[in-house]
Design a protein around this motif. Structure first.
Motif, PDB file in Angstrom:
ATOM      1  N   LEU A 124       0.847  -1.197   0.000  1.00  0.00           N
ATOM      2  CA  LEU A 124       0.000   0.000   0.000  1.00  0.00           C
ATOM      3  C   LEU A 124       0.883   1.247   0.000  1.00  0.00           C
ATOM      4  N   PRO A 125       0.352   2.380  -0.484  1.00  0.00           N
ATOM      5  CA  PRO A 125       1.063   3.630  -0.250  1.00  0.00           C
ATOM      6  C   PRO A 125       0.979   3.985   1.240  1.00  0.00           C
ATOM      7  N   ALA A 126       1.976   4.680   1.760  1.00  0.00           N
ATOM      8  CA  ALA A 126       2.004   4.995   3.194  1.00  0.00           C
ATOM      9  C   ALA A 126       0.764   5.783   3.620  1.00  0.00           C
ATOM     10  N   ASN A 127       0.202   6.592   2.721  1.00  0.00           N
ATOM     11  CA  ASN A 127      -0.964   7.385   3.106  1.00  0.00           C
ATOM     12  C   ASN A 127      -2.262   6.572   3.144  1.00  0.00           C
ATOM     13  N   ALA A 128      -2.175   5.268   2.898  1.00  0.00           N
ATOM     14  CA  ALA A 128      -3.334   4.380   3.075  1.00  0.00           C
ATOM     15  C   ALA A 128      -3.280   3.697   4.443  1.00  0.00           C
ATOM     16  N   VAL A 129      -2.241   4.011   5.233  1.00  0.00           N
ATOM     17  CA  VAL A 129      -2.090   3.413   6.565  1.00  0.00           C
ATOM     18  C   VAL A 129      -2.046   4.538   7.599  1.00  0.00           C
ATOM     19  N   SER A 130      -3.197   4.855   8.152  1.00  0.00           N
ATOM     20  CA  SER A 130      -3.293   5.928   9.142  1.00  0.00           C
ATOM     21  C   SER A 130      -3.047   5.355  10.538  1.00  0.00           C
ATOM     22  N   ILE A 131      -2.165   6.002  11.282  1.00  0.00           N
ATOM     23  CA  ILE A 131      -1.881   5.586  12.664  1.00  0.00           C
ATOM     24  C   ILE A 131      -1.988   6.816  13.564  1.00  0.00           C
ATOM     25  N   LYS A 132      -2.934   6.772  14.469  1.00  0.00           N
ATOM     26  CA  LYS A 132      -3.139   7.879  15.403  1.00  0.00           C
ATOM     27  C   LYS A 132      -2.843   7.378  16.818  1.00  0.00           C
ATOM     28  N   ALA A 133      -2.716   8.287  17.758  1.00  0.00           N
ATOM     29  CA  ALA A 133      -2.442   7.856  19.126  1.00  0.00           C
ATOM     30  C   ALA A 133      -3.127   8.779  20.113  1.00  0.00           C
ATOM     31  N   THR A 134      -3.518   8.178  21.221  1.00  0.00           N
ATOM     32  CA  THR A 134      -4.131   8.943  22.296  1.00  0.00           C
ATOM     33  C   THR A 134      -3.719   8.340  23.638  1.00  0.00           C
ATOM     34  N   THR A 135      -3.887   9.099  24.692  1.00  0.00           N
ATOM     35  CA  THR A 135      -3.725   8.546  26.039  1.00  0.00           C
ATOM     36  C   THR A 135      -5.132   8.408  26.631  1.00  0.00           C
ATOM     37  N   THR A 136      -5.207   7.927  27.865  1.00  0.00           N
ATOM     38  CA  THR A 136      -6.513   7.933  28.554  1.00  0.00           C
ATOM     39  C   THR A 136      -6.521   8.991  29.651  1.00  0.00           C
ATOM     40  N   GLU A 137      -5.649  10.006  29.485  1.00  0.00           N
ATOM     41  CA  GLU A 137      -5.558  11.060  30.512  1.00  0.00           C
ATOM     42  C   GLU A 137      -5.293  10.450  31.887  1.00  0.00           C
ATOM     43  N   LYS A 138      -4.406   9.435  31.895  1.00  0.00           N
ATOM     44  CA  LYS A 138      -3.937   8.756  33.119  1.00  0.00           C
ATOM     45  C   LYS A 138      -5.018   7.935  33.828  1.00  0.00           C
ATOM     46  N   MET A 139      -6.146   7.694  33.144  1.00  0.00           N
ATOM     47  CA  MET A 139      -7.196   6.890  33.774  1.00  0.00           C
ATOM     48  C   MET A 139      -7.034   5.419  33.399  1.00  0.00           C
TER      49      MET A 139
END
Ligand SMILES: [Zn+2]
Length: 163
Positions: A124-139
């Motif tokens: 795949l082209p790299a722009n077909a692989v979306s990777i996002k990240a989040t925390t749980t605000e320490k919960m």
């Protein structure tokens, strides 16, 4: 065009004295994910999304943690094998969207390398692989850095055969 959507989720514990494999790359960290394989939570979620979209069960069906030959296996191999399974059914991947949920470390700087590795395996082209990240605000367990979670959705298309 025959499209199929898939969703995957995976959890692993974070423990000391384990390498931290995430999105197909080794990330420097004080902890690593615990599992039968290299415990790459993102690749496992993507495998599950892919298999689910093709209605082929889940990663545990194809790669059970009771299989000694899979001990500490590189999850990039599981991703490649899952991709071969859906290709055998006539599917190709349109795009992947994913979210990692972890308190630390910050993975933003590692995302391009993860995208490159995953896109390479899946043609795949790299722009077909979306990777996002989040925390749980320490919960919760993620906030206490006891574990991490990955969510992935995927769109497959099946090329119609001309008769
Ligand atoms: Zn897993």
């Amino acid at each position: 065009m025959n499209c199929r959507i898939g969703f995957g989720i995976d959890f692993h514990q974070l423990v000391e004295d384990r390498e931290f494999w995430l999105g197909g790359i080794l990330i420097p960290h004080t902890k690593g994910a615990l599992g039968h394989s290299d415990a790459d939570v993102l690749l496992h979620a993507i495998c599950d999304a892919m298999l689910g979209a093709a209605c082929l069960g889940d990663i545990g069906v194809h790669f059970p943690d009771t299989d000694a030959s899979l001990k500490n296996i590189d999850s990039k191999i599981l991703l490649k094998k899952s991709f071969e399974l859906i290709q055998k059914e006539g599917y190709s991947i349109v795009n992947i969207d994913s979210t990692l949920c972890l308190q630390s470390p910050k993975i933003k700087d590692h995302v391009p390398a993860m995208q490159s590795v995953i896109a390479g395996i899946l043609s795949l082209p790299a722009n077909a692989v979306s990777i996002k990240a989040t925390t749980t605000e320490k919960m919760g367990f993620v906030g206490r850095e006891e574990g991490l979670v990955a969510y992935a959705s995927i769109l497959l298309e099946k090329m119609s055969t001309i008769s």
